[in-house]
Write a protein that holds these residues in place. Structure first.
Motif, short mmCIF file in Angstrom:
data_model
loop_
_atom_site.label_atom_id
_atom_site.label_comp_id
_atom_site.label_asym_id
_atom_site.label_seq_id
_atom_site.Cartn_x
_atom_site.Cartn_y
_atom_site.Cartn_z
N LYS A 1 0.85 -1.19 0.00
CA LYS A 1 0.00 0.00 0.00
C LYS A 1 0.88 1.24 0.00
N GLN A 2 0.49 2.24 -0.77
CA GLN A 2 1.23 3.49 -0.74
C GLN A 2 0.79 4.28 0.49
N ILE A 3 1.76 4.74 1.27
CA ILE A 3 1.48 5.48 2.49
C ILE A 3 1.53 6.98 2.24
N ALA A 4 2.53 7.44 1.48
CA ALA A 4 2.71 8.87 1.27
C ALA A 4 3.49 9.13 -0.01
N VAL A 5 3.32 10.36 -0.51
CA VAL A 5 4.09 10.83 -1.67
C VAL A 5 4.64 12.19 -1.28
N GLY A 6 5.94 12.37 -1.46
CA GLY A 6 6.56 13.65 -1.16
C GLY A 6 7.26 14.19 -2.39
N GLY A 7 8.02 15.26 -2.22
CA GLY A 7 8.70 15.88 -3.33
C GLY A 7 9.85 15.05 -3.87
N MET A 8 10.47 14.24 -3.00
CA MET A 8 11.64 13.46 -3.40
C MET A 8 11.36 11.97 -3.50
N ALA A 9 10.38 11.49 -2.74
CA ALA A 9 10.21 10.04 -2.63
C ALA A 9 8.76 9.66 -2.39
N GLU A 10 8.52 8.36 -2.53
CA GLU A 10 7.24 7.75 -2.21
C GLU A 10 7.49 6.76 -1.07
N ILE A 11 6.53 6.61 -0.18
CA ILE A 11 6.68 5.66 0.91
C ILE A 11 5.57 4.63 0.81
N TYR A 12 5.97 3.36 0.90
CA TYR A 12 5.05 2.24 0.79
C TYR A 12 5.10 1.38 2.04
#
Length: 184
Positions: A54-65
């Protein structure tokens, strides 16, 4: 051994539940945002030794899963994978920032700082594997409380501030193996 917390967590109600779940109607906008930018629609999927769930977050530099690592005998571990955006996969500046973040963070061992397990690259994607800490983040919890017209109790706010300060104090005072300040 990790240091102990500074007392009971007033954000966690009796019975261990969470005050707001990420999948509740309060966070329904998360799915819409993912759908619009086209992320997270092909999950679960393999990523090297991990399975992205599941994708948790999207930021300017990276994505967190949210990801799962599997081992022998039915061993499974949930963790968070911070993956550099594909558009930055060839940008040495962003790659070095991710590597430096991991090299500094792996030296930190405090109850209020998530642990780093791995730094690597699979094909052209650089990633950091880190501790997954289940629950709603403070920003979303505060925003939801505000939307509901609920004031956060003073003891809860003080507890959160105290725990943040304890983690920051530890990081600011941390020294490397040679005794030199990390200057975080």
């Amino acid at each position: 051994m990790r240091p102990q917390s500074h007392g009971p967590n007033p954000l966690r109600p009796p019975g261990g539940g969470l005050p707001f779940a990420h999948d509740s109607p309060a966070f329904a906008g998360t799915w819409t945002r993912r759908r619009i930018i086209g992320l997270g629609n092909d999950l679960p999927r393999p990523f090297g030794p991990y399975t992205l769930l599941k994708q948790i977050a999207v930021g300017g530099m990276a994505e967190i899963y949210l990801a799962k690592a599997k081992g022998i005998g039915g061993f499974e571990k949930l963790l968070a994978l911070k993956m550099i955006h594909p558009r930055f996969s060839e940008d040495d500046h962003f790659i070095n920032m991710l590597i430096e973040e991991a090299k500094i963070s792996v030296q930190l061992n405090h109850v209020n700082i998530g642990q780093i397990f791995d730094l690597g690259r699979i094909e052209e994607t650089y990633y950091i594997a880190m501790e997954y800490i289940e629950g709603a983040d403070v920003y979303r919890t505060m925003r939801r409380a505000s939307e509901m017209g609920v004031e956060v109790p003073v003891d809860t706010a003080v507890y959160v501030a105290q725990e943040i300060c304890a983690g920051l104090d530890y990081a600011h005072r941390k020294r490397d193996a040679a005794g030199k300040p990390l200057k975080i």
